[in-house]
Design a protein around this motif. Sequence first.
Motif, PDB file in Angstrom:
ATOM      1  N   GLN A   1       0.839  -1.205   0.000  1.00  0.00           N
ATOM      2  CA  GLN A   1       0.000   0.000   0.000  1.00  0.00           C
ATOM      3  C   GLN A   1       0.868   1.246   0.000  1.00  0.00           C
ATOM      4  N   SER A   2       0.472   2.235  -0.785  1.00  0.00           N
ATOM      5  CA  SER A   2       1.249   3.446  -0.817  1.00  0.00           C
ATOM      6  C   SER A   2       0.378   4.682  -0.757  1.00  0.00           C
ATOM      7  N   GLN A   3       1.048   5.832  -0.603  1.00  0.00           N
ATOM      8  CA  GLN A   3       0.370   7.097  -0.732  1.00  0.00           C
ATOM      9  C   GLN A   3       1.084   7.912  -1.783  1.00  0.00           C
ATOM     10  N   ASN A   4       0.876   9.211  -1.802  1.00  0.00           N
ATOM     11  CA  ASN A   4       1.511  10.118  -2.745  1.00  0.00           C
ATOM     12  C   ASN A   4       1.139   9.805  -4.191  1.00  0.00           C
ATOM     13  N   CYS A   5       0.067   9.114  -4.402  1.00  0.00           N
ATOM     14  CA  CYS A   5      -0.408   8.900  -5.759  1.00  0.00           C
ATOM     15  C   CYS A   5      -1.745   9.616  -5.877  1.00  0.00           C
ATOM     16  N   ALA A   6      -2.224   9.752  -7.096  1.00  0.00           N
ATOM     17  CA  ALA A   6      -3.398  10.594  -7.324  1.00  0.00           C
ATOM     18  C   ALA A   6      -4.617  10.119  -6.552  1.00  0.00           C
ATOM     19  N   ASP A   7      -4.858   8.793  -6.542  1.00  0.00           N
ATOM     20  CA  ASP A   7      -6.058   8.294  -5.884  1.00  0.00           C
ATOM     21  C   ASP A   7      -5.763   7.475  -4.643  1.00  0.00           C
ATOM     22  N   CYS A   8      -4.463   7.349  -4.278  1.00  0.00           N
ATOM     23  CA  CYS A   8      -4.026   6.608  -3.091  1.00  0.00           C
ATOM     24  C   CYS A   8      -4.417   5.142  -3.135  1.00  0.00           C
ATOM     25  N   ASN A   9      -4.712   4.606  -4.310  1.00  0.00           N
ATOM     26  CA  ASN A   9      -4.976   3.180  -4.452  1.00  0.00           C
ATOM     27  C   ASN A   9      -3.825   2.471  -5.146  1.00  0.00           C
ATOM     28  N   HIS A  10      -2.772   3.224  -5.479  1.00  0.00           N
ATOM     29  CA  HIS A  10      -1.626   2.628  -6.147  1.00  0.00           C
ATOM     30  C   HIS A  10      -0.907   1.690  -5.183  1.00  0.00           C
ATOM     31  N   VAL A  11      -0.454   0.548  -5.672  1.00  0.00           N
ATOM     32  CA  VAL A  11       0.337  -0.358  -4.850  1.00  0.00           C
ATOM     33  C   VAL A  11       1.739  -0.463  -5.422  1.00  0.00           C
ATOM     34  N   CYS A  12       2.737  -0.520  -4.537  1.00  0.00           N
ATOM     35  CA  CYS A  12       4.127  -0.580  -4.949  1.00  0.00           C
ATOM     36  C   CYS A  12       4.580  -2.028  -5.061  1.00  0.00           C
ATOM     37  N   THR A  13       5.405  -2.282  -6.035  1.00  0.00           N
ATOM     38  CA  THR A  13       6.014  -3.593  -6.183  1.00  0.00           C
ATOM     39  C   THR A  13       7.407  -3.575  -5.584  1.00  0.00           C
ATOM     40  N   ILE A  14       8.015  -4.746  -5.469  1.00  0.00           N
ATOM     41  CA  ILE A  14       9.386  -4.831  -4.993  1.00  0.00           C
ATOM     42  C   ILE A  14      10.308  -4.047  -5.928  1.00  0.00           C
ATOM     43  N   LYS A  15      10.026  -4.095  -7.213  1.00  0.00           N
ATOM     44  CA  LYS A  15      10.825  -3.345  -8.175  1.00  0.00           C
ATOM     45  C   LYS A  15      10.779  -1.853  -7.874  1.00  0.00           C
ATOM     46  N   GLU A  16       9.603  -1.357  -7.505  1.00  0.00           N
ATOM     47  CA  GLU A  16       9.473   0.061  -7.174  1.00  0.00           C
ATOM     48  C   GLU A  16      10.196   0.392  -5.866  1.00  0.00           C
ATOM     49  N   LEU A  17      10.134  -0.524  -4.899  1.00  0.00           N
ATOM     50  CA  LEU A  17      10.862  -0.302  -3.650  1.00  0.00           C
ATOM     51  C   LEU A  17      12.364  -0.213  -3.898  1.00  0.00           C
ATOM     52  N   LYS A  18      12.873  -1.101  -4.748  1.00  0.00           N
ATOM     53  CA  LYS A  18      14.303  -1.071  -5.076  1.00  0.00           C
ATOM     54  C   LYS A  18      14.663   0.241  -5.756  1.00  0.00           C
ATOM     55  N   SER A  19      13.798   0.705  -6.654  1.00  0.00           N
ATOM     56  CA  SER A  19      14.030   1.975  -7.336  1.00  0.00           C
ATOM     57  C   SER A  19      14.050   3.127  -6.345  1.00  0.00           C
ATOM     58  N   LEU A  20      13.140   3.094  -5.371  1.00  0.00           N
ATOM     59  CA  LEU A  20      13.108   4.125  -4.338  1.00  0.00           C
ATOM     60  C   LEU A  20      14.386   4.095  -3.510  1.00  0.00           C
ATOM     61  N   ALA A  21      14.816   2.885  -3.096  1.00  0.00           N
ATOM     62  CA  ALA A  21      16.046   2.759  -2.317  1.00  0.00           C
ATOM     63  C   ALA A  21      17.228   3.340  -3.084  1.00  0.00           C
ATOM     64  N   LYS A  22      17.283   3.059  -4.375  1.00  0.00           N
ATOM     65  CA  LYS A  22      18.377   3.571  -5.194  1.00  0.00           C
ATOM     66  C   LYS A  22      18.356   5.094  -5.260  1.00  0.00           C
ATOM     67  N   SER A  23      17.172   5.681  -5.285  1.00  0.00           N
ATOM     68  CA  SER A  23      17.054   7.136  -5.443  1.00  0.00           C
ATOM     69  C   SER A  23      17.492   7.908  -4.208  1.00  0.00           C
ATOM     70  N   ILE A  24      17.503   7.277  -3.032  1.00  0.00           N
ATOM     71  CA  ILE A  24      17.853   7.992  -1.794  1.00  0.00           C
ATOM     72  C   ILE A  24      19.209   7.584  -1.233  1.00  0.00           C
TER      73      ILE A  24
END
Length: 317
Positions: A43-66
Amino acid sequence: MLYFVNLRSLILAAYIGSGLFYLPIQILPKNFSDLESSATQIQSQNCADCNHVCTIKELKSLAKSITVKIISENGWGSGIILKQEGKVYTVITNQHVLDTDYKSYIIQTPDGLFYQANEIENEDFQGNDLALLEFRSTHSTYTVASLENSTTLSPGDKTFAAGFPTLEKPQDTELLFTRGRVSILSDRPLEKGYQIGYTNIVKKGMSGGPLLNIYGQVVGINGMHAYPLWGDPYVYRDGSQPTVTLRQQMSHLAFAIPIETVAKLAPKFASISTIEFHQTVSSKKVFNYLLFDGFSELLNWKFYLHILPTSSCKSTV
C-alpha cells in the motif's frame, strides 16, 4: 454432502458480505497463493487516488534514489539523503564510514555524478555510530528519504536493506538491495546505538545505507553485518551484556540504528511525525494488508499491533 471451505475464502466471503470491501472484486488474483508470492504488493500514498500499490521493483528503485556512495581514502560506504535546503543536501551515514586520517570525501549520487562533501562536525551524536555530510548540487535534484519511527515495527516484519557493497571497481554504482525480516527490537541500545536486528544480508560497504519498511520509509541506518570478524559489538551502553543465548542470536543478524535516534539528536536535519497507536484500522487498510501478508497473519491479529503508516512509494518511482 459435506463441503470443505478454504479458511481464507471463508474470511474473504465474510468481509465481502459485511460490506467492508469497496474495491471491485475483479482486481483480486484468481489464486490466493498469488497473494503470498515473493513479497509483493504494498500500500502506498503520494499517488493521485491513493490506491496505487508498490512492487518490490518500485521499492528497489526508491532505495536507489535515496542512497549515495561515500568515497574516502579507505574505500567507501553508503549514505542516505536526509534533507534538501536549496542546493545543499544533507546525508546521514555511520561515523565509522568517515573515520579516516585524511578527512576528504566524495559523494556519488544515484545518477553517477560526483560531488565534494564536507562532514558536519557540530552535531553531537553522543557516542552513536552516526555522522552527517553535506554536498551542493547546482543542476541536479535528488530524492529525499521519507522517515518512519522504528517503534512501528514488530518482530517478523519485512525489511529491505540497501547499500553499495565493496567491489573491485570503485566506479561501480551497483546497489545491493536485500530482503529479510525483523528479528530483534532491543529496548536498550548497544554501545554504538544499534537496536534493530534483522535477517537481511548486509555486506561491507553497505554501512550507512537505509533499512526500509514495506512502505519505502527509512526506519534505520545499516551499520553492523552478521558474524563480525573482530571486536565485541554486543555490549549494552550501560556496560552490561546480553545473555549467552541472546548474544548467539544477535551474531546471526545485521543491526541498524533507529532513524528516530537521528531525529532526537539532530532534529533540524530529520523529523518524524508522532505515531498514534491503537487507532481503528479502516477496511481499506485491512484490505491492503491482506494483499501483502495474507489472511493467516490477520488471524494472529498482527494488524492490531501496527498502525499502517503512510508510504513514500510513488507511482512515478
